[in-house]
Design an enzyme around this catalytic site. Structure first.
Site, mmCIF file in Angstrom:
data_model
loop_
_atom_site.group_PDB
_atom_site.id
_atom_site.type_symbol
_atom_site.label_atom_id
_atom_site.label_comp_id
_atom_site.label_asym_id
_atom_site.label_seq_id
_atom_site.Cartn_x
_atom_site.Cartn_y
_atom_site.Cartn_z
ATOM 1 N N ASN A 155 0.808 -1.231 0.000
ATOM 2 C CA ASN A 155 0.000 0.000 0.000
ATOM 3 C C ASN A 155 0.840 1.280 0.000
ATOM 4 O OD1 ASN A 155 0.734 -0.414 2.643
ATOM 5 N ND2 ASN A 155 -1.230 0.187 3.512
ATOM 6 N N ALA A 180 6.446 -6.360 -1.110
ATOM 7 C CA ALA A 180 5.265 -7.122 -1.507
ATOM 8 C C ALA A 180 5.377 -7.501 -2.985
ATOM 9 C CB ALA A 180 4.012 -6.273 -1.288
ATOM 10 N N GLU A 254 4.515 -3.331 12.534
ATOM 11 C CA GLU A 254 3.503 -2.311 12.207
ATOM 12 C C GLU A 254 2.350 -3.067 11.563
ATOM 13 O OE1 GLU A 254 3.562 0.826 12.933
ATOM 14 O OE2 GLU A 254 5.644 1.151 13.474
ATOM 15 N N CYS A 288 -3.336 1.726 6.664
ATOM 16 C CA CYS A 288 -3.505 1.086 7.973
ATOM 17 C C CYS A 288 -4.155 2.019 8.990
ATOM 18 C CB CYS A 288 -2.171 0.585 8.483
ATOM 19 S SG CYS A 288 -0.946 1.886 8.536
ATOM 20 N N GLU A 462 8.038 3.672 14.382
ATOM 21 C CA GLU A 462 8.853 4.076 13.236
ATOM 22 C C GLU A 462 8.750 5.586 13.097
ATOM 23 O OE1 GLU A 462 7.490 1.701 9.898
ATOM 24 O OE2 GLU A 462 8.849 0.085 10.466
#
Ligand code: NAP
Length: 481
Positions: A155, A180, A254, A288, A462
């Protein structure tokens, strides 16, 4: 794909400072059109082992450099990313689907981690500790944790990499990344620029591949890896945490969220609607920290819904490279099916579709921006992260009750509060069990502040000084006099 700098388009793995083909390749396609963008190395566990070996060999020299020397190399990398930002954004949009303006924002956001951590590593101070014994001298020093492995999601194919790699490299660690499988081109383009910036061979390695489990086992179980850092879903994160246990790796996670967005009756409605649009429909809701449950005080419910409806209806949907497009496709077909399923489930349980609620004819990965009302906490759309362009609105009447409802989830990543009453805003922000709470805004992520979740949304942070600390070991030194 037409780029001003065609060198950015790479299809092989980047291991030990060299471009290496794998035995097989995998297709990378534009999620908007289905068009083939290229065939990328379909790396294996053996390639991941080679990358870990390269990172291990590169570690002693890289960690020995002064913070200033590492910073100079990282700043060159940052500069090259900024200079190539238009091409990088184009690559990102084509493989991921988000509108070009959002992709450009992500490239600069991603680059900002490199610049900021290049500066921050110069301040890796230890301490001199007032001794408990006159015959002893006590101090601490901070040292790089070692080889760091990373697995990242599709994403944010650029920023989720730099948010991990930049502090790790700045601290003196070496890095292996598995991006990914849908979005490997952004990761490889970053490697090309790191190479041009003069990052020593083996310091940064990228292994692309469809065997996530096989590559993932190496990155989580190889004893040469000291720390594993992951961004992705909570179920996969739990599996990878268990794998890391065998060698007691340091971990940062995360993971997923289920963000509440609370609109009090004293909120400024235009601010609330603007914030809601930003947090719900950016990247087609595949974020997220995207709002998942919208709680609106019953006194302002109808006004909020009407304003939101007209904003949602005005969104322009299309290919991310088209001018004026606000929302592109979702990443793949099963994401569309999942969102469709959650909407149907909500409607079957009594929710009402105010807008959207179905696939769009633009292409198989397009889902209409959707507004639902009459949602309840018991519906799957409220208990699961919808990760799509669906705004699901519920009513509330009581502050304590809405706080209880907002906290009644195993997730704890981000939450939003809309209120013009400073006492209430403070009270609610403090009561929410989330790693990040935004008040009267829908956009809060920044390099300089710690990003991360409570509960099952993650471990560690982070960004900010906390993000740097994740890549150091603190060594306590005791000297007898
Ligand atoms: P995902 O399925 O967990 O995938 C994320 C990464 O994990 C991908 O690189 C994937 O590889 C890899 N992976 C999947 N199964 C694996 C396995 N068995 N072993 C090793 N690696 C494996 O998540 P996603 O659906 O792509 O991403 C969406 C999720 O990420 C959402 O829940 C979202 O909330 C979360 N997210 C969290 C943050 C945060 O900062 N908290 C940021 C962004 C996203 P493949 O691509 O090859 O399958």
């Amino acid at each position: 794909m037409k780029l001003a700098n065609p060198d950015l388009l790479k299809f092989q793995n980047y291991i030990d400072g060299a471009w290496r083909a794998a035995e097989r390749t995998m297709a990378v396609c534009d999620p908007a059109s289905g068009e083939l963008l290229g065939n990328v190395a379909d790396g294996t566990a053996a390639d991941a082992e080679a990358a870990v070996a390269a990172a291990t060999a590169a570690l002693p020299e890289w960690r020995r450099r002064t913070a200033g020397e590492r910073a100079a190399t990282l700043k060159r990398w940052y500069q090259l990313i900024v200079e190539n930002s238009e091409d990088l954004a184009r690559i990102l949009t084509l493989e991921q689907g988000k509108p070009l303006a959002e992709a450009q924002g992500e490239i600069l956001y991603g680059a900002s981690f490199i610049e900021w951590f290049a500066e921050e590593c110069r301040r890796a101070y230890g301490q001199t500790i007032p001794t408990h014994n006159p015959a002893m001298r006590l101090s601490t020093i901070r040292q790089p944790v070692g080889v760091v492995s990373c697995i990242t999601p599709w994403n944010f194919p650029n920023a989720m990499i730099t948010r991990k790699a930049a502090p790790a490299l700045a601290a003196g660690c070496t890095v292996v990344i598995k991006p990914a499988q849908e979005t490997p081109l952004s990761a490889l383009a970053l490697c090309q620029l790191a190479d041009e910036a003069g990052l020593p061979k083996g310091t940064l390695n990228v292994v692309t591949g469809s065997d996530a489990a096989g590559i993932g086992r190496v990155l989580t179980q190889d004893p040469r890896v000291a720390k594993f850092t992951f961004t992705g879903s909570t179920p996969v994160g739990k599996l990878l945490m268990a794998q890391c246990a065998s060698t007691v790796k340091k971990m940062s996670m995360e993971l997923g969220g289920n963000a509440p967005f609370i609109v009090f009756d004293d909120a400024d409605m235009d601010t609330a609607v603007k914030a809601c649009m930003a947090t719900k429909f950016r990247n087609a809701g595949q974020v997220c920290v995207a709002t998942n449950r919208i709680y609106v005080h019953q006194a302002v419910h109808d006004e909020f819904v009407e304003k939101l409806r007209s904003e949602v209806a005005a969104l322009k949907i299309g290919h991310g490279t088209e001018a004026g497009v606000n929302m592109g496709p979702m990443i793949f077909r099963r994401a569309v099916e999942r969102v469709q399923n959650l909407v149907q489930d909500a409607v079957a349980s009594g929710a009402r579709i105010e807008l959207g609620g179905e696939q769009l004819p633009n292409g198989e990965n397009y889902f209409a921006p959707t507004l639902l009302t009459g949602v309840t906490d018991a519906m799957r759309i409220a208990t699961e992260e919808n990760f799509g362009p669906v705004a699901a609105v519920q009513k509330f009447t009581d502050e304590a009750d809405v706080i209880r409802r907002a906290n009644a989830t195993p997730y704890g990543l981000a939450a939003y509060v809309m209120s013009e009453n400073i006492r209430r805003a403070n009270r609610v922000v403090e009561a929410l069990e989330y790693g990040m709470v935004a008040c009267n805004t829908g956009v809060f992520s920044t390099t300089v502040a710690p990003f991360g979740g409570n509960k099952e949304s993650g471990i560690g942070r982070e960004g900010g000084v906390e993000g740097m600390a994740e890549f150091y070991e603190t060594k306590y030194c005791c000297f007898g006099a």
